[in-house]
Write a protein that holds these residues in place. Sequence first.
Motif, PDB file in Angstrom:
ATOM      1  N   GLY A   1       3.463   5.288 -11.999  1.00  0.00           N
ATOM      2  CA  GLY A   1       2.888   4.422 -13.031  1.00  0.00           C
ATOM      3  C   GLY A   1       1.915   3.407 -12.450  1.00  0.00           C
ATOM      4  O   GLY A   1       0.856   3.146 -13.035  1.00  0.00           O
ATOM      5  N   VAL A   2       2.259   2.834 -11.307  1.00  0.00           N
ATOM      6  CA  VAL A   2       1.371   1.864 -10.666  1.00  0.00           C
ATOM      7  C   VAL A   2       0.112   2.555 -10.160  1.00  0.00           C
ATOM      8  O   VAL A   2      -1.010   2.047 -10.320  1.00  0.00           O
ATOM      9  CB  VAL A   2       2.112   1.150  -9.515  1.00  0.00           C
ATOM     10  N   ARG A   3       0.269   3.724  -9.549  1.00  0.00           N
ATOM     11  CA  ARG A   3      -0.913   4.446  -9.045  1.00  0.00           C
ATOM     12  C   ARG A   3      -1.848   4.829 -10.206  1.00  0.00           C
ATOM     13  O   ARG A   3      -3.062   4.792 -10.071  1.00  0.00           O
ATOM     14  CB  ARG A   3      -0.477   5.696  -8.277  1.00  0.00           C
ATOM     15  N   ARG A   4      -1.247   5.177 -11.324  1.00  0.00           N
ATOM     16  CA  ARG A   4      -2.064   5.513 -12.492  1.00  0.00           C
ATOM     17  C   ARG A   4      -2.778   4.268 -13.007  1.00  0.00           C
ATOM     18  O   ARG A   4      -3.971   4.321 -13.365  1.00  0.00           O
ATOM     19  CB  ARG A   4      -1.177   6.107 -13.586  1.00  0.00           C
TER      20      ARG A   4
ATOM     21  N   PRO B   1       0.806  -1.230   0.000  1.00  0.00           N
ATOM     22  CA  PRO B   1       0.000   0.000   0.000  1.00  0.00           C
ATOM     23  C   PRO B   1       0.831   1.269   0.000  1.00  0.00           C
ATOM     24  O   PRO B   1       0.323   2.342  -0.336  1.00  0.00           O
ATOM     25  CB  PRO B   1      -0.811  -0.126   1.287  1.00  0.00           C
ATOM     26  N   ALA B   2       2.096   1.165   0.377  1.00  0.00           N
ATOM     27  CA  ALA B   2       2.947   2.348   0.503  1.00  0.00           C
ATOM     28  C   ALA B   2       4.049   2.320  -0.551  1.00  0.00           C
ATOM     29  O   ALA B   2       4.472   1.261  -1.008  1.00  0.00           O
ATOM     30  CB  ALA B   2       3.557   2.419   1.903  1.00  0.00           C
TER      31      ALA B   2
ATOM     32  N   ASP C   1      -6.029   7.825 -21.189  1.00  0.00           N
ATOM     33  CA  ASP C   1      -4.906   7.615 -20.281  1.00  0.00           C
ATOM     34  C   ASP C   1      -4.646   8.898 -19.493  1.00  0.00           C
ATOM     35  O   ASP C   1      -4.547   9.998 -20.067  1.00  0.00           O
ATOM     36  CB  ASP C   1      -3.647   7.230 -21.059  1.00  0.00           C
ATOM     37  N   LEU C   2      -4.531   8.770 -18.180  1.00  0.00           N
ATOM     38  CA  LEU C   2      -4.298   9.918 -17.320  1.00  0.00           C
ATOM     39  C   LEU C   2      -2.840  10.332 -17.376  1.00  0.00           C
ATOM     40  O   LEU C   2      -1.932   9.498 -17.495  1.00  0.00           O
ATOM     41  CB  LEU C   2      -4.686   9.590 -15.878  1.00  0.00           C
ATOM     42  N   SER C   3      -2.602  11.620 -17.238  1.00  0.00           N
ATOM     43  CA  SER C   3      -1.227  12.117 -17.150  1.00  0.00           C
ATOM     44  C   SER C   3      -0.767  12.066 -15.701  1.00  0.00           C
ATOM     45  O   SER C   3      -1.568  11.912 -14.766  1.00  0.00           O
ATOM     46  CB  SER C   3      -1.155  13.547 -17.679  1.00  0.00           C
ATOM     47  N   GLU C   4       0.518  12.227 -15.491  1.00  0.00           N
ATOM     48  CA  GLU C   4       1.063  12.212 -14.138  1.00  0.00           C
ATOM     49  C   GLU C   4       0.498  13.362 -13.304  1.00  0.00           C
ATOM     50  O   GLU C   4       0.169  13.188 -12.120  1.00  0.00           O
ATOM     51  CB  GLU C   4       2.591  12.296 -14.202  1.00  0.00           C
ATOM     52  N   LYS C   5       0.355  14.506 -13.928  1.00  0.00           N
ATOM     53  CA  LYS C   5      -0.186  15.662 -13.217  1.00  0.00           C
ATOM     54  C   LYS C   5      -1.632  15.423 -12.810  1.00  0.00           C
ATOM     55  O   LYS C   5      -2.040  15.774 -11.683  1.00  0.00           O
ATOM     56  CB  LYS C   5      -0.081  16.906 -14.101  1.00  0.00           C
ATOM     57  N   GLN C   6      -2.428  14.825 -13.684  1.00  0.00           N
ATOM     58  CA  GLN C   6      -3.826  14.539 -13.351  1.00  0.00           C
ATOM     59  C   GLN C   6      -3.932  13.571 -12.177  1.00  0.00           C
ATOM     60  O   GLN C   6      -4.779  13.736 -11.285  1.00  0.00           O
ATOM     61  CB  GLN C   6      -4.536  13.965 -14.579  1.00  0.00           C
TER      62      GLN C   6
END
Length: 517
Positions: free
Chosen positions: A208-211, A202-203, A310-315
């Motif tokens: 990339g994984v969170r996206r 979880p930590a 696909d989401l960007s890192e900023k989003q």
Amino acid sequence: MQTRIVKFDENSLRSWIDERAKISLQREQQHQIIREQLTLINQLYPHSRELKQQVETLQSQIATLNSQIAILAGGKDVIDHLAEGVTKRSVGVSIMHAVADYAAQNTLSSLQEKCDRLMRKKSELDLRRDWLLKEGRKHYIAVQEAAKKERDRLSDRLRELEMLIREKGNFTTQLLEHPQDLCNALSGTILYALDDYEYHFPAGQTIGVRRAIRELRPKIDCILKSQTMHHNELQRWRIRYAILCELLWRQYNLLAEEDRVFAQRLWRTMLQHVHMDSGDDLPINGFKTGLTAWQHYENLRVTSPIPMTDLSEKQVQEMEVDEYKHERATILKTLSNSKGPNVPLPVYQNTMSVIDEVDRLRNRTADVRFYTETLRQTTALLQNPGDENANQYANLANHADTRTNGRVLAGAMLILLGMVSLAACVLIAMASFGAAAPASAIGIAAGTSVLAKGLSILGGIASIGTLYAGYRVCQRTGLSKKMMTAKKTSWKFFNRPSLEQSKALDVGWAKRSVPTR
């Protein structure tokens, strides 16, 4: 580890059937090799018996020569003894004796030399026979072991081919008749892999994984509900299966180098359920669409741009910050709504300590998702301190303990978990003792109260252990004086019921005096 997925198309099926036929032929060839070697070994034994007969003949000749040598040596000794008294009186006898002795000596030497030659030949024949048998057996054993190893390898591959051919048939049947089951199994396995990863890690998740975790759920839901351009419902589900395969391929290729642990979970799912590449059409003749899985995926992105984008890192980072603010407001609202006589003040105070520590760490690190989940699980624990929420909360505390500067948070979380669990045990004990009026249900109260009290004591022991574990963690890392004070206050609270709690008991128990401090 398997490095390629198994493609269940017609070309693969034909190649497996051809390989199965070749392997069956090779296994028969290995059996033939063993039979030939056994024939060669059997041919050695007649030759060995011939050598043995020659050795026995030589032994007989040697024995005869030894007998002749012994007779000749005995006769020579007799002549020498008789001639001792005559040689002094007759010169002629002396000469005759010398001639006879010389002849006897020559004959004896000749016989001895012939005997020695026979002995050497016998030794050579013995060595040759032993070598022949020994090397023959060794060669046969080596060939037999090599052939057995090859047969075992071929047998394993043959079983694997049989399994692949059988699974290909099952897959084809399922894709033809029940493609929705294939889609549900694949999507369910993906979601299980996500949950499993989030529980164990979880930590410290990479961006990339969170996206991927954030994108996969809505994308899967969009794919399963998509209305592809085909009139046949079964064919629509087949196309959805191809799009799910393409989704997994894209996520795996993106994360293969960034987070190998997460990518490995995706790869295990792909090995189990994905049987086509991005550039493949449906793997069944007669049901092909003329488009590849990649093209179907791109078409869905056009028709459903919002969930498939696909989401960007900023989003991702902005969404995480918004979620953190929302969960923080939710837990504060929960505390304000729950604050009252049924909630111990130390629980409230320690919850605020957890929130303060989360705020501090959140401002110092970029792991916003983990601290958001910590707040979410804290809220869930306060609302329902059951086993599932308690286990989830303890798991987060363990991971907080491994983070940089996270041991204080881990200790605060464990103390809060112990307080909430112990408070629940106290409430259970109180409810059990006041469940029935003494005059009307004395027997029920006697049985159920004792049972409930025993359960609450067992639960209380576990909670005390959790409290102590949290205390030790905090003590090692210098938890603030406020946290230690909250712990001590919790013990004072749970050692006796408050006035409000005493009023909540039944009539018989409410009459007892409230113990003073």
